[in-house]
Design an enzyme around this catalytic site. Structure first.
Site, short mmCIF file in Angstrom:
data_model
loop_
_atom_site.label_atom_id
_atom_site.label_comp_id
_atom_site.label_asym_id
_atom_site.label_seq_id
_atom_site.Cartn_x
_atom_site.Cartn_y
_atom_site.Cartn_z
N ARG A 38 29.85 39.83 45.20
CA ARG A 38 29.61 41.25 45.41
C ARG A 38 29.72 41.52 46.91
O ARG A 38 29.53 40.61 47.73
CB ARG A 38 28.21 41.66 44.93
CG ARG A 38 27.95 41.38 43.45
CD ARG A 38 26.50 41.71 43.10
NE ARG A 38 26.24 41.52 41.68
CZ ARG A 38 25.74 40.42 41.14
NH1 ARG A 38 25.45 39.37 41.92
NH2 ARG A 38 25.52 40.32 39.83
N LYS B 128 21.49 39.33 43.09
CA LYS B 128 20.47 40.30 42.68
C LYS B 128 19.17 39.58 42.36
O LYS B 128 19.17 38.49 41.81
CB LYS B 128 20.95 41.08 41.46
CG LYS B 128 22.11 42.03 41.76
CD LYS B 128 22.46 42.87 40.56
CE LYS B 128 23.53 43.90 40.88
NZ LYS B 128 23.88 44.72 39.71
N HIS C 71 35.00 46.15 45.09
CA HIS C 71 34.39 45.56 43.89
C HIS C 71 35.44 45.19 42.85
O HIS C 71 35.23 44.29 42.03
CB HIS C 71 33.38 46.53 43.28
CG HIS C 71 32.43 45.86 42.32
ND1 HIS C 71 31.48 44.95 42.74
CD2 HIS C 71 32.30 45.96 40.97
CE1 HIS C 71 30.79 44.52 41.68
NE2 HIS C 71 31.27 45.12 40.61
N ARG D 24 36.25 41.56 42.81
CA ARG D 24 35.34 40.73 42.01
C ARG D 24 35.76 40.76 40.54
O ARG D 24 35.76 39.75 39.85
CB ARG D 24 33.92 41.23 42.19
CG ARG D 24 32.86 40.53 41.33
CD ARG D 24 31.48 41.02 41.79
NE ARG D 24 30.46 40.89 40.76
CZ ARG D 24 29.71 39.81 40.58
NH1 ARG D 24 29.88 38.75 41.33
NH2 ARG D 24 28.78 39.81 39.64
N HIS E 154 25.81 36.56 36.67
CA HIS E 154 25.33 37.49 35.65
C HIS E 154 24.14 36.90 34.91
O HIS E 154 24.18 35.75 34.48
CB HIS E 154 26.43 37.80 34.63
CG HIS E 154 27.49 38.71 35.16
ND1 HIS E 154 28.74 38.81 34.60
CD2 HIS E 154 27.49 39.57 36.22
CE1 HIS E 154 29.47 39.68 35.27
NE2 HIS E 154 28.72 40.16 36.25
N TYR F 267 34.89 41.19 30.32
CA TYR F 267 36.19 40.77 30.84
C TYR F 267 37.12 40.24 29.75
O TYR F 267 38.33 40.23 29.92
CB TYR F 267 36.00 39.72 31.94
CG TYR F 267 35.32 40.29 33.15
CD1 TYR F 267 35.98 41.16 34.00
CD2 TYR F 267 33.99 39.99 33.44
CE1 TYR F 267 35.36 41.71 35.09
CE2 TYR F 267 33.36 40.54 34.54
CZ TYR F 267 34.04 41.40 35.36
OH TYR F 267 33.42 41.96 36.45
#
Length: 327
Positions: free
Chosen positions: A179, A205, A273, A276, A299, A308
């Site tokens: 990110r 995150k 982004h 990514r 994730h 994806y």
């Protein structure tokens, strides 16, 4: 000087706490602490939650004619919640924004119930708008490489170290699937010299860390930038610097990609982004295992990564329709 995510979160927290009734304020503070410490939300996400709940409570105050108390929160009827959503629709906000506001309100409601402070059943009784899930929009392999190539911007009136810096950041986004915030959060010590390490530790995150393979080309791009950078890059300070030596802003990275879109003939969806997204989509198309890609992207849920597979299937269908004689 740009405000940091931590400063924004602190400001939103203070604004949220300042505007509450005497018995609701401690409950709100407890909720924010839980989000920060138990759920380990990033300052940016915490800022968003605080702003959204502030808006919800302020709209409820207008609807009720006074700042809501704990008792009034528990006594909310579905009609009250629908009135809140209707007022936001009248403001022209998107369905996605309404969903986000309800997510913050429901999170707070669950906190109240967990702490024995009341149950806001009306929040669960009202349906939020259904969102059409859009697929990620990656760029092609050749375009991704061009975005991360300093030669693409060679004609621009920019210092060589700036071009090398932007290319290094974009190389990390496409070559490592980072990110933008993760790339700009790297320190000088986190990046090994070319040939002296093949992976980096990334903080994502919720302050969760993960190991990501480092391609030789990406390591060289970062080393080229470091060699040209006019500022001293201390080991524990941000690796990427702005024109005045401070931490590089994400907006500068976005502007760099925007400047290249026209030259490369790319759509507006070609953003930092999107690199990514391209990392994940190209790995999957080359036979990458979905759970490995999940780990590389950081994730928490496999369902987030599985989007994806839909992108890859959509590309296959496009190729089929374009090439098959009877399509």
């Amino acid at each position: 000087m740009a405000m940091t995510d931590e400063a924004k979160a602190a400001r939103s927290r203070a604004a949220l706490l300042a505007g509450q009734s005497a018995d609701l304020a401690p409950a709100v503070e407890g909720w924010l602490n839980r989000l920060a410490h138990e759920r380990r939300l990033s300052p940016k996400t915490l800022d968003a939650y605080a702003r959204d709940l502030t808006l919800v409570i302020n709209r409820l105050a207008l609807h009720l004619g006074e700042r809501p108390t704990l008792a009034q929160m528990g006594a909310l009827a579905p009609a009250d919640v629908r009135a809140l959503l209707a007022s936001r629709r009248a403001d022209g906000v998107s369905p996605r924004t309404l969903v986000r506001l309800m997510a913050a309100a429901r999170s707070f409601g669950r906190h109240l119930e967990r702490e024995g402070l009341g149950k806001v059943g009306a929040l669960a009784a009202v349906r939020t708008p259904k969102l059409k899930r859009s697929l990620p929009k990656p760029v092609s392999v050749s375009d991704a490489k061009a975005l991360a190539d300093p030669e693409t911007r060679v004609g621009e009136d920019r210092a060589p170290w700036v071009l090398a810096r932007d290319a290094a950041v974009l190389a990390l986004l496409y070559g490592c699937g980072l990110r933008v915030s993760e790339a700009l959060g790297l320190t000088r010590a986190a990046m090994p010299e070319p040939g002296k390490g093949d992976q980096i530790t990334v903080t994502g995150k919720g302050n969760k860390t993960r190991m990501v393979p480092l391609l030789p080309q990406v390591a060289r791009a970062v080393a080229d930038y470091a060699a040209l950078c006019p500022y001293q890059l201390e080991a524990e300070k941000p690796l990427f610097r702005g024109a005045r030596g401070g931490p590089l802003s994400p907006r500068i990275v976005q502007a760099a990609v925007a400047s290249m879109r026209g030259a490369l003939g790319l759509p507006d969806t070609a953003t930092p982004h999107a690199l990514r997204h391209s990392f994940a989509t190209h790995l999957l198309a080359a036979g990458g295992e979905i759970r490995a890609i999940q780990e590389l992207l950081g994730h928490a849920s496999l369902s987030t990564t599985q989007v994806y597979t839909a992108v890859d299937a959509a590309r296959l269908m496009e190729a089929y329709r374009a090439a098959h004689p009877r399509a």
